[in-house]
Scaffold this motif. Sequence first.
Motif, short mmCIF file in Angstrom:
data_model
loop_
_atom_site.label_atom_id
_atom_site.label_comp_id
_atom_site.label_asym_id
_atom_site.label_seq_id
_atom_site.Cartn_x
_atom_site.Cartn_y
_atom_site.Cartn_z
N LYS A 174 0.72 -1.26 -0.23
CA LYS A 174 0.02 0.10 -0.12
C LYS A 174 0.62 1.83 -0.18
O LYS A 174 0.02 2.17 -0.66
CB LYS A 174 -0.35 0.20 1.31
CG LYS A 174 -2.12 -0.72 1.16
CD LYS A 174 -2.84 -0.52 2.61
CE LYS A 174 -4.31 -2.67 3.03
NZ LYS A 174 -4.15 -2.28 3.66
N ARG A 175 2.03 0.85 0.72
CA ARG A 175 2.57 2.48 0.93
C ARG A 175 3.22 2.72 -0.70
O ARG A 175 3.55 3.70 -1.29
CB ARG A 175 3.78 2.30 2.13
CG ARG A 175 4.97 3.29 2.01
CD ARG A 175 4.18 4.62 3.10
NE ARG A 175 5.29 5.13 3.56
CZ ARG A 175 4.68 6.46 3.92
NH1 ARG A 175 3.97 7.06 3.65
NH2 ARG A 175 5.69 7.71 4.31
N GLU A 178 1.05 4.49 -2.50
CA GLU A 178 1.19 5.85 -2.41
C GLU A 178 2.66 6.68 -2.62
O GLU A 178 2.39 7.67 -2.94
CB GLU A 178 1.41 5.88 -1.41
CG GLU A 178 -0.05 5.62 -0.20
CD GLU A 178 0.21 5.75 1.37
OE1 GLU A 178 1.22 5.77 2.01
OE2 GLU A 178 -0.57 4.65 1.88
N ARG A 188 11.80 9.66 1.31
CA ARG A 188 10.89 8.32 2.06
C ARG A 188 11.60 7.24 0.95
O ARG A 188 10.88 5.91 1.08
CB ARG A 188 9.41 9.07 1.85
CG ARG A 188 9.64 9.80 3.17
CD ARG A 188 8.09 10.23 3.21
NE ARG A 188 7.96 11.13 1.52
CZ ARG A 188 6.46 11.19 1.39
NH1 ARG A 188 5.50 10.97 2.36
NH2 ARG A 188 6.12 12.20 1.15
N LEU A 192 11.57 3.97 1.46
CA LEU A 192 10.45 2.45 1.77
C LEU A 192 11.43 1.09 0.52
O LEU A 192 11.10 0.33 0.84
CB LEU A 192 9.79 3.14 0.63
CG LEU A 192 9.04 2.05 0.43
CD1 LEU A 192 8.10 1.53 1.85
CD2 LEU A 192 7.25 2.92 -1.06
#
Length: 261
Positions: A174-175, A178, A188, A192
């Motif tokens: 899900k990240r 995004e 980020r 990630l």
Amino acid sequence: MMNGVTIGQAAAFVGVTVKTVRHYHKLGLVVEPERDSSGYRRYGSAELLRLVQVRTLAAAGVPLAEIGPLLDADTALFTIALADVERQLTERIEELIARRDTLYRLADGDRALLPDRAVALLERIPGLGFTADDVATYREGLVLARALVPESFDDYLTHVEHALEDTRLVALYKRVGEATAWEPDDPRIEELATAAADHFLANPALLKTVTGLQARTEAATRYTLIRQYGADQTPAATRLSVLFETKLRSAGIDIPGPSSN
């Protein structure tokens, strides 16, 4: 009383049009009667019988080009020929059934291009919190994967089904979804990629969702086509994918790259 009937009457008796009767004459399937003293062609019992035979075989699906030899054959050859026609018709019926089934599947775009098992997987992931865009991208990736690496597709689905039981992995996915909207230099992204790579390396069974679509031939080309479809939608997604795979390769995981055969 005149013997025989006119072409119009003959066509009506047999159940075809006058144009069809004339077409049969042109093909030599039915001999055209001679004209009588009045100048009309009269169809007798023999001609009507032949018309009925031709019409019946044509209605059964026998090609017109095959009807003449079929009717002119002796009984034994006629039986053999009919068996061959039956076989051909059966094949055509099976083909038509397959086409009909495809049309049914076209009512559901997914089912036209993917097996039921893959469709079930697609129907499951929205319930895990993925967006419609995530599902659409994954759907198209599955279509590519099935076409490019069919021999590995079923095993790949098995690996994905098991992976979706991993709540941490689902959260990471899900990240990733995004992250496609982030700027490509967003710090980020590397965080990630590292978190995702670490999770995969800590759970070796999950790695099969990454390595499971390697083709036996042209591995790099096929794998890259599948991966890049979703990953190259945005610069951020591309950078995230590259970083993730680089970290896995540095850990010794075999993932096709530009130098692979």
